[in-house]
Design an enzyme around this catalytic site. Sequence first.
Site, PDB file in Angstrom:
ATOM      1  N   GLU A  75      -9.445  15.253  21.037  1.00 15.65           N
ATOM      2  CA  GLU A  75     -10.559  16.189  20.855  1.00 15.65           C
ATOM      3  C   GLU A  75     -10.527  16.849  19.472  1.00 15.65           C
ATOM      4  O   GLU A  75     -10.234  16.190  18.477  1.00 15.65           O
ATOM      5  CB  GLU A  75     -10.578  17.219  22.007  1.00 15.65           C
ATOM      6  CG  GLU A  75     -10.755  16.531  23.375  1.00 15.65           C
ATOM      7  CD  GLU A  75     -10.934  17.498  24.519  1.00 15.65           C
ATOM      8  OE1 GLU A  75     -11.684  18.470  24.364  1.00 15.65           O
ATOM      9  OE2 GLU A  75     -10.345  17.273  25.595  1.00 15.65           O
TER      10      GLU A  75
ATOM     11  N   ASP B  89     -18.173  20.585  31.632  1.00 19.67           N
ATOM     12  CA  ASP B  89     -16.900  20.259  30.993  1.00 19.67           C
ATOM     13  C   ASP B  89     -16.011  21.517  31.011  1.00 19.67           C
ATOM     14  O   ASP B  89     -16.494  22.637  31.230  1.00 19.67           O
ATOM     15  CB  ASP B  89     -17.125  19.749  29.559  1.00 19.67           C
ATOM     16  CG  ASP B  89     -15.931  18.936  29.058  1.00 19.67           C
ATOM     17  OD1 ASP B  89     -14.852  18.993  29.680  1.00 19.67           O
ATOM     18  OD2 ASP B  89     -16.065  18.241  28.027  1.00 19.67           O
TER      19      ASP B  89
HETATM   20  C1  BGC Z   1     -12.945  17.005  27.814  1.00 18.27           C
HETATM   21  C2  BGC Z   1     -13.410  16.097  28.918  1.00 18.27           C
HETATM   22  C3  BGC Z   1     -12.394  16.048  30.017  1.00 18.27           C
HETATM   23  C4  BGC Z   1     -12.086  17.444  30.485  1.00 18.27           C
HETATM   24  C5  BGC Z   1     -11.048  17.497  31.585  1.00 18.27           C
HETATM   25  C6  BGC Z   1     -12.460  18.333  28.321  1.00 18.27           C
HETATM   26  O1  BGC Z   1     -11.828  19.054  27.315  1.00 18.27           O
HETATM   27  O2  BGC Z   1     -13.994  17.199  26.890  1.00 18.27           O
HETATM   28  O3  BGC Z   1     -13.691  14.828  28.414  1.00 18.27           O
HETATM   29  O4  BGC Z   1     -12.841  15.236  31.049  1.00 18.27           O
HETATM   30  O5  BGC Z   1     -11.606  18.208  29.414  1.00 18.27           O
HETATM   31  O6  BGC Z   1      -9.781  17.275  31.125  1.00 18.27           O
HETATM   32  C1  BGC Z   2      -6.325  20.379  29.343  1.00 14.62           C
HETATM   33  C2  BGC Z   2      -7.230  19.244  29.016  1.00 14.62           C
HETATM   34  C3  BGC Z   2      -8.524  19.791  28.555  1.00 14.62           C
HETATM   35  C4  BGC Z   2      -8.318  20.754  27.404  1.00 14.62           C
HETATM   36  C5  BGC Z   2      -9.616  21.378  26.992  1.00 14.62           C
HETATM   37  C6  BGC Z   2      -6.147  21.258  28.133  1.00 14.62           C
HETATM   38  O1  BGC Z   2      -5.301  22.325  28.401  1.00 14.62           O
HETATM   39  O2  BGC Z   2      -5.098  19.923  29.796  1.00 14.62           O
HETATM   40  O3  BGC Z   2      -7.454  18.396  30.086  1.00 14.62           O
HETATM   41  O4  BGC Z   2      -9.342  18.755  28.159  1.00 14.62           O
HETATM   42  O5  BGC Z   2      -7.383  21.747  27.721  1.00 14.62           O
HETATM   43  O6  BGC Z   2      -9.489  22.224  25.882  1.00 14.62           O
END
Ligand code: BGC
Ligand code: BGC
Length: 833
Positions: A511, A311
């Site tokens: 998140e 991830d």
């Molecule tokens: C998330 C994932 C996601 C990834 C890419 C992460 O922060 O936990 O679910 O696929 O970012 O954006």
């Molecule tokens: C991205 C997301 C990712 C996240 C993780 C963002 O800046 O655009 O896709 O999941 O950071 O912390």
Amino acid sequence: MKNHSLNKMSVVSVLSAMLLQACSVQDDQLAMPVKQVDDVEQKIKSIMSTMTLEQKIGQMLQPEIRSITPAEVEQYHIGSILNGGGAFPANNKHASIQEWVALADEYYHASMSRKPGRTPIPIIWGTDAVHGHNNVIGATLFPHNIGLGAANNPALIEKIAQITAKEVAVTGIDWTFAPTLAVVRDDRWGRTYESYSEDPAIVKTYAKSMVQGLQGRASDAFSSNHIVATAKHFVGDGGTEFGDDQGNTQLSESELFKIHAQGYYTALDADVQTVMVSYSSWNGQKMHGQKYLITDVLKNKMAFDGIVVSDWNGIGQVAGCTNDNCAAAINAGIDLFMVPDTWKTWIANTLSQVKSGIVPMSRIDDAVTRILRVKLRTGLFEAGAPSTRELAGRSELVGSTAHREVAKQAVRESLVLLKNNNDTLPLSPELNILVAGEGADNIPMQNGGWTISWQGTGNVNGDFPGGSSIYQGIKDKVESAGGQALLSKDGHYITKPDVAVVVVGEQPYTEFLGDIQNLESLEFEQKNKKTLRLLQSLKEKGIPTVTVLLSGRPLWVNKEINKSDAFVAAWLPGTEGDAIADVLFKTNSGDVNHDFSGKLSFSWPGDACQSIVNVGDADYNPLFQYGYGLTYQDKHTVNLLSEKGAALLGCQLQSGKPKSPLLVDLTTSQWQVFIDSAAGQHTPVDHNEIITPDVTVKPDQTGMSVTANFNPNSQSTISIRSDELVNLLPYLAHNATLNWLVRVNSPFKGNVKARIDCGLPCSGDVDITDALQRNSVGEWQTLSIDLACYVPGTDLRKVISPFVITASDALSINLAGGSINIADKPADIQCAK
Ligand code: BGC
Ligand code: BGC
């Protein structure tokens, strides 16, 4: 992508899945025969024989499009890229479909360059198409998973996945990071809405439907209509303590698999090609370093032979690692590394780890073998440049009427009717309807997080061409039947309406930013009961009300339910808001148009602190059970519900289970409020009001808060002190925040400061005037202050009082203690470290 037969693999995996389901998850009973197709394995070998170590390491990387150019893809032999939430071609959120395809072509051609010293290998691009192709303007956006769970319709799920695959394929992208197979057990988690259910059963069924819809079933797997799917986040993401995002799941292995891994069996059975590792820990160890679960269980016992992807910067969380340096994650069995920005140093570090033997060459070969296997098996080698593929650039498919029809069906089926006293619903479309509330004409709010931007914020209705708000649907229905719909966010009207539809709920989040913290509960609008006031005023005027709740999780809304005649949980329905009116309203001839069919896939809490309530619990006692959901045939009255909300200090006091914060609780003997005068006099505030020339302080009846009225030019301070010195230094390393629950009682002028005292001459202060001014008078507010703000001048090891307040002019404020908290949200008041 081209057709490629998966028949042989599928038979093997069906058999092994049957085996699996029949036995316990542990031990060698888990063994599944390895599924491989000879010609693919031959090709992998021959490609690998031409590759240098640098090429192999490049294959193992997945940088983000904001941090890598096509030229760098060519130069560094990069195997994959992603666009994170909110990343678009040329950083333009309104990028056209053609621009997406053109960018995909650029990266593709770079990867296929035949310059000397290169092995051309097609790049694979992944995106988070988690409720439709949600990064792309104009796409069909479906209800988030929590709503789909309530619909409980696997056939519909497969259709949704097929449509998502098509819309992604139109933009030239190969792969989606979906489905999420989390089984969420504590609804405080900010990703609850990404989960189909608290019960593994629905997740297990849906995992298969979703993967089949995205990748295709065996007969048409990876035809041009399909893309690669991801089962995520392996494993236990929904089981973290306190519902902490990226937290710790503390369970035995058999419980872990019984609850949290069920979707993986069926996803693997449907030949899912990739699995994403969870940010969370299992029994204290970060999953990204969990060799046993990744290699021994997933790869060996469960015979997963596709790609294990990390991830976003997940490797940096493994003990001893940073985002660009983590041999432990490679050795644990991760194959493809989502290192969005620091990928260049990751390459250098990994090269030297292989050369020094810390990472065995066999591990690199296994990773690259798997990456090539997926690329070969899914037909990527024959697919040609993105723009040449069958669906590429066919922008008429993105958000097409046919696709939106399926989304509308999903919206209708996801709605759960919680209350319908006196048959308030369905409504006649001939009525005069007041449509009120923040969510009534708000497509961004309907969509929640993972919508165009990462957090789903910064969007307006105009960013959803082809979509519709809930109000729009009501207006269309009633106007065609001779009724009227008046949109008024705050509920004001001139002509008294027959009925009010009030649409309210949570603002978008994604998140950890959606986590409900220690001091907070599941209580809706705990600190500002604006919906309740609106419902109360409608009730006083004798207007029947239908409340539609937009939320990413069940919330404690007893008070709002009591004040509503009918109450609908609509979750996060996506772009097709108008479909809600299909269910709320009768046809013009007075019949039921669409009945409610949604059933709760998450138990609904009976009190504000009941965030952990799951079907099957020994002491299961929700307000509305798993599976609950009324229809128009039910003659069920919801009687007046208890209105005892959360304590001002939140839930952990009741459950006795603090996370790891230091609680400043005025009801305990550890904490005491003092008035400190300039002359050095310290007066404790116990049960009575204390009046000094500078300030009057009065405790409330519960003992949980005090009202402090500062006079102008007061030289005194009010402090909350501990009976022993407190060491706050360890919190500093964790970006801690000091969270104070306060309420300003009337408008004020002058400056207000919050101080920490550690004994003369030791103190540090922070100006909180602006933060206080931003909040409405009379509303409780949690003021979070970065602990780092106090560092100058403060010895954090021996704090006497973490909260001392002074005012330069008259101020009436209530103080109710608070907490010192390990931060997972940016503080209201931040300071440079
Ligand atoms: C998330 C994932 C996601 C990834 C890419 C992460 O922060 O936990 O679910 O696929 O970012 O954006
Ligand atoms: C991205 C997301 C990712 C996240 C993780 C963002 O800046 O655009 O896709 O999941 O950071 O912390």
